[in-house]
Scaffold this motif. Structure first.
Motif, mmCIF file in Angstrom:
data_model
loop_
_atom_site.group_PDB
_atom_site.id
_atom_site.type_symbol
_atom_site.label_atom_id
_atom_site.label_comp_id
_atom_site.label_asym_id
_atom_site.label_seq_id
_atom_site.Cartn_x
_atom_site.Cartn_y
_atom_site.Cartn_z
ATOM 1 N N LEU A 136 0.854 -1.189 0.000
ATOM 2 C CA LEU A 136 0.000 0.000 0.000
ATOM 3 C C LEU A 136 0.888 1.235 0.000
ATOM 4 N N VAL A 137 0.492 2.234 -0.788
ATOM 5 C CA VAL A 137 1.157 3.538 -0.778
ATOM 6 C C VAL A 137 0.080 4.599 -0.575
ATOM 7 N N TYR A 138 0.398 5.587 0.239
ATOM 8 C CA TYR A 138 -0.532 6.691 0.495
ATOM 9 C C TYR A 138 0.144 7.989 0.094
ATOM 10 N N ASP A 139 -0.512 8.754 -0.784
ATOM 11 C CA ASP A 139 0.032 10.019 -1.270
ATOM 12 C C ASP A 139 -0.944 11.149 -0.958
ATOM 13 N N TYR A 140 -0.530 12.019 -0.060
ATOM 14 C CA TYR A 140 -1.305 13.230 0.239
ATOM 15 C C TYR A 140 -0.362 14.425 0.162
ATOM 16 N N ALA A 166 -1.038 -4.260 -5.270
ATOM 17 C CA ALA A 166 -0.908 -3.215 -4.253
ATOM 18 C C ALA A 166 -1.981 -2.143 -4.431
ATOM 19 N N TYR A 167 -2.258 -1.428 -3.348
ATOM 20 C CA TYR A 167 -3.189 -0.304 -3.365
ATOM 21 C C TYR A 167 -2.422 1.013 -3.312
ATOM 22 N N LEU A 168 -2.921 1.997 -4.052
ATOM 23 C CA LEU A 168 -2.427 3.370 -3.978
ATOM 24 C C LEU A 168 -3.599 4.256 -3.596
ATOM 25 N N ILE A 169 -3.515 4.864 -2.423
ATOM 26 C CA ILE A 169 -4.537 5.807 -1.965
ATOM 27 C C ILE A 169 -4.007 7.207 -2.218
ATOM 28 N N ALA A 170 -4.713 7.962 -3.047
ATOM 29 C CA ALA A 170 -4.284 9.316 -3.390
ATOM 30 C C ALA A 170 -5.341 10.302 -2.903
ATOM 31 N N LEU A 171 -4.992 11.114 -1.925
ATOM 32 C CA LEU A 171 -5.883 12.190 -1.498
ATOM 33 C C LEU A 171 -5.456 13.429 -2.273
ATOM 34 N N VAL A 172 -6.191 13.720 -3.341
ATOM 35 C CA VAL A 172 -5.799 14.752 -4.301
ATOM 36 C C VAL A 172 -6.236 16.115 -3.771
ATOM 37 N N PHE A 173 -5.268 16.949 -3.420
ATOM 38 C CA PHE A 173 -5.552 18.259 -2.830
ATOM 39 C C PHE A 173 -4.334 19.152 -3.001
ATOM 40 N N PRO A 174 -4.538 20.446 -3.325
ATOM 41 C CA PRO A 174 -5.808 21.130 -3.565
ATOM 42 C C PRO A 174 -6.175 21.153 -5.046
#
Length: 442
Positions: A136-140, A166-174
């Motif tokens: 898992l990768v998290y990108d914020y 694998a999972y990629l969680i992308a919190l796209v901001f702003p």
């Protein structure tokens, strides 16, 4: 809040952008100028917390997680404590990593679990062995912090550092920034991620629920901040074509060196090099690489991003004792786009068959740049262009290709041969062309 107002808010960050441009992220952290933390976000992101606690996705609960650009580490600690993943937070700022370790020290239960660690590291130069790749990768705010020119490398690293599935969680901001504005944060739309993740499937795409507490007058973003963010989640393909032996380019009797390549070399109508080094990117099982080494005598390197392909190539080499004994050919699991060689190790010949058409078209300019960087003046590039005649609007791979697509990328090369092959596999007839280029000497 209108987009125009959002952009006006963004203008207040000009001093921050100037500081980063002139002195880097370390100085911003040292001076505690971290505007992404000034919106009531000095804690794990509510959107991430809600996603995990909802259990609406089957996120992994064993394995490894990566949080690039982790900052103070709030999100990394949440991932480790809630999912149980061995979580690594990285940042190029040592001050940020110190802050993250200080936060970890104040969370004794998480610290005692040994499930989270923080390192000063550059995401773009990270390398991990296959058995240590991430689940898992998290990108914020990491994607928007890097210059847009780095985004293709971001995509390649996501592929290189993660396991299949694998999972990629992308919190796209702003969202809602001026496309012509300066960053960081840089202008971003959710589609910018899609362009880089051709081997991934989007399994969630939503506006995060408005879970941030009511903003105070000191906050720079309003309560409706969530309208300027989006939460897409991607999952990488779970198996490679080579692992499942789904290799359509080897159908039609092509489980051998390509007849067009053999005929070109045996005809001796071009003065191809017989000493030096050759490269075969996307070599697959290695038939063509072995043929080049044995017929031209070049020290030949076959590369592929699939470890299964490289194993198959080495198995084939083991069944060719004369070639193996000559030590003229080797195979490596390598990403062509990140390859680097010293000046005296550059290649005298490169052979491309179904590699150019396999890569996303957005990578083609990088293909051209790498061809220049990896080859000597006077080097040959042999391209067996196949398959021609695809639908321009169709999905790949193989991706739509015309001969002109190569011309656009090889301005420093001279085309020395362009013909329909004299010999082709039966089902390739009329669908391939052999084009040879020679790199200009000066």
């Amino acid at each position: 809040m209108s987009v125009a107002n959002a952009e006006a808010k963004q203008d207040t960050q000009a001093p921050f952008r100037k500081l980063v441009a002139e002195h880097g992220w370390e100085e911003a952290w040292k001076k505690n100028i971290t505007p992404w933390e000034s919106h009531g976000t000095a804690k794990a992101q509510p959107a991430l917390r809600e996603l995990i606690e909802s259990s609406r996705l089957d996120l992994p609960t064993s394995g490894r997680a990566l949080v690039p650009g982790c900052g103070r580490g709030f999100d990394a600690i949440l991932i480790a404590s809630s999912l149980g993943l061995q979580t690594l937070g990285t940042d190029i700022s040592s001050t940020a990593i110190q802050a993250a370790n200080d936060l970890l020290a104040s969370s004794p239960n998480v610290q005692a679990s040994g499930k989270v660690s923080f390192e000063t590291a550059d995401f773009f130069t990270m390398k991990v062995p296959e058995n240590e790749r991430f689940d898992l990768v998290y990108d914020y705010t990491f994607f928007v912090a890097i210059p847009p020119s780095y985004r293709k490398d971001w995509g390649r690293q996501m592929n290189g550092l993660t396991k299949p599935g694998a999972y990629l969680i992308a919190l796209v901001f702003p969202l809602g920034l001026d496309p012509e504005g300066e960053g960081p944060p840089h202008y971003v739309e959710p589609e910018h991620y899609d362009e880089l993740l051709a081997g991934w499937t989007k399994v969630l795409d939503e506006v995060p629920k408005p879970t941030v507490e009511k903003a105070t007058p000191l906050n720079r973003m309003p309560p409706e901040w969530h309208l300027f963010s989006r939460l897409p989640v991607y999952r990488s393909r779970t198996v490679t074509g080579m692992k499942k032996n789904v290799t359509p380019w080897e159908e039609h009797g092509t489980a051998k060196a390509q007849p067009a390549l053999q005929e070109l070399i045996e005809s001796s109508r071009l003065d191809l090099p017989t000493s030096g080094r050759a490269l075969v990117p996307g070599c697959g099982r290695g038939y063509d690489a072995i043929y080049i080494a044995s017929s031209l005598g070049l020290q030949t390197l076959g590369t592929d991003i699939s470890s299964t392909a490289i194993q198959a190539a080495n198995d084939l080499l083991a069944s060719s004792p004369d070639v193996q004994a000559s030590k003229k050919v080797s195979f490596e699991e390598t990403d062509f786009f990140t390859m680097k060689v010293t000046e005296d190790e550059r290649f005298d010949l490169v052979y491309d068959y179904t590699f150019f058409v396999a890569i996303p078209p957005s990578y083609r300019k990088d293909w051209g740049r790498q061809m220049n960087a990896l080859t000597k003046p006077g080097a040959y590039l042999v391209t067996l262009v196949f398959p021609l005649g695809l639908d321009p609007d169709g999905e790949g791979p193989p991706h739509y290709v015309e001969l002109e697509h190569y011309d656009e990328l090889l301005s420093g090369w001279t085309k020395v041969l362009d013909e329909v092959p004299k010999v082709s596999n039966p089902t390739h007839v009329g669908r391939e062309r052999i084009v040879v280029w020679k790199k200009n000497s000066v």
